[in-house]
Design a protein around this motif. Structure first.
Motif, short mmCIF file in Angstrom:
data_model
loop_
_atom_site.label_atom_id
_atom_site.label_comp_id
_atom_site.label_asym_id
_atom_site.label_seq_id
_atom_site.Cartn_x
_atom_site.Cartn_y
_atom_site.Cartn_z
N GLU A 169 45.58 39.79 42.50
CA GLU A 169 44.59 39.10 43.22
C GLU A 169 44.61 39.36 44.65
O GLU A 169 45.53 39.11 45.40
CB GLU A 169 44.37 37.66 42.98
CG GLU A 169 43.34 37.21 43.49
CD GLU A 169 42.93 35.57 43.02
OE1 GLU A 169 42.16 35.02 43.50
OE2 GLU A 169 43.88 34.96 42.20
N PRO A 184 38.78 37.32 43.72
CA PRO A 184 38.85 36.27 43.01
C PRO A 184 37.92 35.85 41.66
O PRO A 184 38.35 34.91 41.06
CB PRO A 184 38.55 35.29 44.44
CG PRO A 184 38.76 35.80 45.51
CD PRO A 184 38.52 37.41 45.07
N ALA A 214 42.37 38.38 47.78
CA ALA A 214 41.37 37.43 48.46
C ALA A 214 40.56 38.14 49.68
O ALA A 214 39.35 37.73 49.89
CB ALA A 214 42.06 36.13 49.00
N SER A 271 34.63 36.48 48.23
CA SER A 271 34.28 35.67 47.02
C SER A 271 33.16 36.28 46.38
O SER A 271 32.76 35.87 45.14
CB SER A 271 33.80 34.42 47.31
OG SER A 271 32.83 34.26 48.36
#
Length: 269
Positions: A223, A255, A225, A229
């Motif tokens: 993942e 994410p 970040a 988003s």
């Protein structure tokens, strides 16, 4: 009462009737095939919920309609000739995918699955680039994230191909379920293995124009970040130095496809 002046008129009417009946029969057969295909896909979609139980999925992806043939391959004359040459029948799945080649570059391909084999074709020309008998498939591997990557492992001893396939597609769940079902119908004793891990191993052709043979490589999923988003796609990081020294590829997961992705629940009875 209708009077016909000559037998030719009657013969013409009979010929027109036969032609029309042939067209109607084709329409009915086509409708029946589509009905059977939709029913089969609905059943496989339920099966996919069991296969992906507890795994992350794109939010709402399990409610999407499965179509099987997304590119009209079943109606394509070039595809029909290709399948006929190999003795293959109906198209069970066809869609545009991304294939990762030996140089870790992404190539657009059409993935086509029949009852006997898996094909990759060039978009536009429909030229065959790979054909792998389903009997030669040994497993399908995916990450625990909601990305679209799947490693198709091939038993080199069962065919003339010695490298695995690395594919990416929004229809990953459909591809995996269709392949598992098709292999199970071959009647072989062992089922197609399905596995999930965030480090996957695969055999790849060695990079370079003059390179020969295969080598073992890994794909690491993690993942990231920093992708933000709003990102909805995994990113393949094809670092040439890393590939040459460590034989490793990396896939960065946003994410939305990792910690914020929905979990797939098993279908209830």
């Amino acid at each position: 009462m209708v009077f016909l002046r000559s037998p030719r008129d009657l013969l013409a009417l009979e010929e027109a009737r036969e032609q029309r009946l042939h067209v109607v029969a084709q329409m009915l057969q086509g409708g029946l095939r589509r009905f059977v295909a939709r029913k089969r896909l609905a059943k496989l979609k339920t099966e996919s919920q069991k296969l992906f139980n507890g795994q992350k999925r794109r939010r709402g992806s399990w409610v999407l309609q499965w179509s099987g043939d997304y590119v009209g391959a079943a109606q394509n004359a070039t595809v029909a000739k290709l399948l006929s040459r190999h003795g293959d029948g109906d198209v069970h799945f066809a869609s545009t995918v991304v294939k990762v080649n030996r140089a870790a570059k992404s190539q657009e391909r059409i993935l086509l699955v029949t009852a006997r084999a898996l094909y990759t074709l060039k978009p536009g020309s429909w030229a065959q680039t790979n054909r792998v008998p389903l009997a030669a498939l040994s497993g399908l591997s995916m990450s625990t994230f909601a990305d679209g990557f799947v490693v198709v492992s091939v038993n080199a001893a069962a065919c003339d191909r010695d490298a695995d396939l690395v594919l990416s597609s929004p229809q990953k769940a459909e591809i995996v379920t269709v392949l598992k079902d098709a292999v199970s119908r071959l009647g072989r004793p062992e089922p197609l293995a399905i596995s999930f891990a965030d480090t996957l191993e695969f055999r790849s052709g060695k990079g370079g124009l003059l390179a020969r043979g295969t080598e073992c490589r890994t794909i690491n999923f993690y993942e990231d970040a920093s992708l933000g988003s709003k990102a909805r796609a995994a990113v393949l990081n094809a670092d040439r130095a890393r590939l040459r020294e460590l034989r490793e590829l990396q896939v960065r997961i946003p994410p939305a496809l990792a910690s914020n992705a929905a979990l797939q629940l098993a279908a209830t009875a």
